[in-house]
Design a protein around this motif. Structure first.
Motif, PDB file in Angstrom:
ATOM      1  N   ASP A 147      46.382  52.652  20.644  1.00  0.00           N
ATOM      2  CA  ASP A 147      46.695  52.368  21.606  1.00  0.00           C
ATOM      3  C   ASP A 147      46.326  51.868  22.636  1.00  0.00           C
ATOM      4  OD1 ASP A 147      48.989  53.205  20.023  1.00  0.00           O
ATOM      5  OD2 ASP A 147      48.926  55.416  20.696  1.00  0.00           O
ATOM      6  N   LEU A 150      46.176  48.152  22.166  1.00  0.00           N
ATOM      7  CA  LEU A 150      47.727  47.370  22.358  1.00  0.00           C
ATOM      8  C   LEU A 150      48.968  48.347  22.712  1.00  0.00           C
ATOM      9  CD1 LEU A 150      46.634  46.894  18.251  1.00  0.00           C
ATOM     10  CD2 LEU A 150      47.040  45.015  20.790  1.00  0.00           C
ATOM     11  N   PRO A 151      48.120  48.970  24.195  1.00  0.00           N
ATOM     12  CA  PRO A 151      49.266  49.544  24.620  1.00  0.00           C
ATOM     13  C   PRO A 151      51.096  48.941  24.122  1.00  0.00           C
ATOM     14  CG  PRO A 151      48.428  47.822  26.546  1.00  0.00           C
ATOM     15  CD  PRO A 151      47.853  47.490  25.048  1.00  0.00           C
ATOM     16  N   ALA A 152      51.893  50.199  24.074  1.00  0.00           N
ATOM     17  CA  ALA A 152      53.425  49.525  23.209  1.00  0.00           C
ATOM     18  C   ALA A 152      53.838  48.707  24.967  1.00  0.00           C
ATOM     19  CB  ALA A 152      53.831  50.692  23.394  1.00  0.00           C
ATOM     20  N   THR A 153      55.054  48.112  24.773  1.00  0.00           N
ATOM     21  CA  THR A 153      55.546  46.852  25.986  1.00  0.00           C
ATOM     22  C   THR A 153      56.801  47.769  26.037  1.00  0.00           C
ATOM     23  OG1 THR A 153      56.267  45.282  24.230  1.00  0.00           O
ATOM     24  CG2 THR A 153      54.160  45.569  25.404  1.00  0.00           C
ATOM     25  N   PRO A 154      57.028  47.496  27.315  1.00  0.00           N
ATOM     26  CA  PRO A 154      58.716  48.603  27.419  1.00  0.00           C
ATOM     27  C   PRO A 154      59.575  46.964  26.878  1.00  0.00           C
ATOM     28  CG  PRO A 154      57.096  47.423  29.879  1.00  0.00           C
ATOM     29  CD  PRO A 154      56.509  47.340  28.299  1.00  0.00           C
TER      30      PRO A 154
END
Length: 154
Positions: A147, A150-154
């Motif tokens: 995470d 590769l952070p979640a994209t809004p």
């Protein structure tokens, strides 16, 4: 005398422990593939003569491994043939599950992570030894997670 003061002062105050994932023989050479390579020992991989590391062999329990020394390459996880921490290093024959300790990594190694192939930064632990020999560990930097990479994209 000429020295690099930080390395002289701090190198022997740290080590990296890595699991031997698997072993193989290629061209008559024994090779141990580990979880530590160019991503944590960039200088050693790319300039081995200037940045050599002492390496010790251990059983999965952490106990020192003994036996006749066998020349072995210690390789890392990066996808290029030059990801080698040591070439023809005489150590007791390594097996999957064993550990290798990369000594003298107290200077630079924890702070110069090479994010090749998005390999995550490993955790960093500090330790202290009581007068009675009891060892205490403390987490100084947690391991980087998927995470984090590769952070979640809004």
């Amino acid at each position: 005398m000429i020295t690099e003061f930080g390395r002289s002062l701090l190198a022997k105050n740290g080590f990296i422990a890595a699991h031997v994932e698997y072993t193989k023989t290629a061209g008559g050479r024994h090779i141990a593939l580990t979880h530590a390579g160019a991503q944590v020992a960039t200088r050693t991989v790319f300039m081995p003569e200037a940045w050599p590391l002492r390496i010790t062999a251990h059983h999965p329990s952490g106990a020192a491994k003994h036996g006749d020394p066998v020349p072995q390459d210690i390789a890392g996880p990066c996808c290029f043939a030059g990801d080698l921490l040591a070439r023809a290093r005489p150590l007791p024959l390594l097996e999957p599950g064993d550990l290798v300790a990369l000594l003298d990594t107290g200077a630079y190694y924890a702070t110069t992570h090479f994010a090749y192939n998005s390999l995550p930064e490993p955790a960093v632990h500090g330790f202290a030894v009581d007068p009675d020999g009891t060892v205490h560990f403390e987490l100084l930097r947690r391991a980087q997670t998927t995470d984090d990479l590769l952070p979640a994209t809004p």
